[in-house]
Scaffold this motif. Structure first.
Motif, PDB file in Angstrom:
ATOM      1  N   SER A   6     -13.403 -94.779  12.545  1.00 45.48           N
ATOM      2  CA  SER A   6     -14.694 -94.308  13.037  1.00 45.48           C
ATOM      3  C   SER A   6     -15.787 -94.569  12.009  1.00 45.48           C
ATOM      4  O   SER A   6     -15.519 -94.678  10.810  1.00 45.48           O
ATOM      5  N   LEU A   7     -17.003 -94.636  12.495  1.00 41.99           N
ATOM      6  CA  LEU A   7     -18.131 -94.764  11.578  1.00 41.99           C
ATOM      7  C   LEU A   7     -18.208 -93.507  10.719  1.00 41.99           C
ATOM      8  O   LEU A   7     -17.924 -92.400  11.188  1.00 41.99           O
ATOM      9  N   ALA A   8     -18.597 -93.661   9.484  1.00 47.78           N
ATOM     10  CA  ALA A   8     -18.684 -92.530   8.565  1.00 47.78           C
ATOM     11  C   ALA A   8     -19.803 -91.582   8.990  1.00 47.78           C
ATOM     12  O   ALA A   8     -20.889 -92.010   9.380  1.00 47.78           O
ATOM     13  N   LEU A   9     -19.520 -90.279   8.936  1.00 52.22           N
ATOM     14  CA  LEU A   9     -20.515 -89.264   9.244  1.00 52.22           C
ATOM     15  C   LEU A   9     -21.223 -88.836   7.966  1.00 52.22           C
ATOM     16  O   LEU A   9     -20.621 -88.840   6.891  1.00 52.22           O
ATOM     17  N   PRO A  10     -22.493 -88.431   8.085  1.00 54.19           N
ATOM     18  CA  PRO A  10     -23.167 -87.880   6.909  1.00 54.19           C
ATOM     19  C   PRO A  10     -22.409 -86.645   6.412  1.00 54.19           C
ATOM     20  O   PRO A  10     -21.764 -85.948   7.188  1.00 54.19           O
ATOM     21  N   GLU A  11     -22.504 -86.366   5.130  1.00 57.02           N
ATOM     22  CA  GLU A  11     -21.745 -85.272   4.527  1.00 57.02           C
ATOM     23  C   GLU A  11     -22.019 -83.932   5.198  1.00 57.02           C
ATOM     24  O   GLU A  11     -21.105 -83.120   5.377  1.00 57.02           O
TER      25      GLU A  11
END
Length: 160
Positions: free
Chosen positions: A116-121
């Motif tokens: 999956s695309l990385a999510l913001p922290e």
């Protein structure tokens, strides 16, 4: 998951497979090969039925070598005849299933995984919670005939 869900204007049909020659694959290819429907996609527009099949492997349920993967995909159709009674507890499902429909798009729930695309922290769960919490991505794609009419909101709400 319910195989068919009705909302006030839509019929959501659970997709468990999309085989060659099936209406499901035809619907999905119509969507994935539409230039306007896929302009945003990092995968681009499907140039062939094989492109559509490859793309859909990431959204249709599978038991092949994947651990803890959650995938639910619904084909979204507009019901062309008015619904009789209220959707919740109103007319009989058998009556509603016979109504004419028009394919509009796809709504899907898919668990987040390494691909999956990385999510913001600030949107990421702490590690301790992540191991016991199912985090899903709600995805949708519609043909231009379904844009700007609230179908994504309605189908997204109906699918969760």
């Amino acid at each position: 998951m319910d195989p068919i869900i009705f909302t006030p204007r839509l019929k959501l049909t659970l997709l468990t497979k999309a085989e060659r020659g099936s209406p499901e694959l035809e619907w999905l290819h119509e969507l994935r090969s539409n230039k306007k429907s896929t302009w945003w996609s990092i995968y681009g527009q499907a140039k062939s039925i094989e492109d559509t099949e490859r793309f859909m492997k990431g959204y249709l349920p599978t038991n092949e070598g994947e651990e803890k993967t959650y995938r639910v995909a619904y084909a979204v159709h507009k019901v062309l005849e008015p619904m009789s009674g209220s959707v919740e507890g109103g007319s009989q499902p058998a009556e509603q299933e016979k109504k004419s429909t028009e394919f509009l798009g796809l709504v899907a729930l898919k668990s987040l995984d390494a691909g999956s695309l990385a999510l913001p922290e600030d949107l990421t769960l702490p590690f301790a919670a992540a191991t016991t919490t199912l985090t899903v991505n709600l995805a949708y794609s519609f043909l231009p005939i379904g844009w700007g009419k609230g179908y994504a909101t309605e189908s997204g709400g109906g699918s969760v």
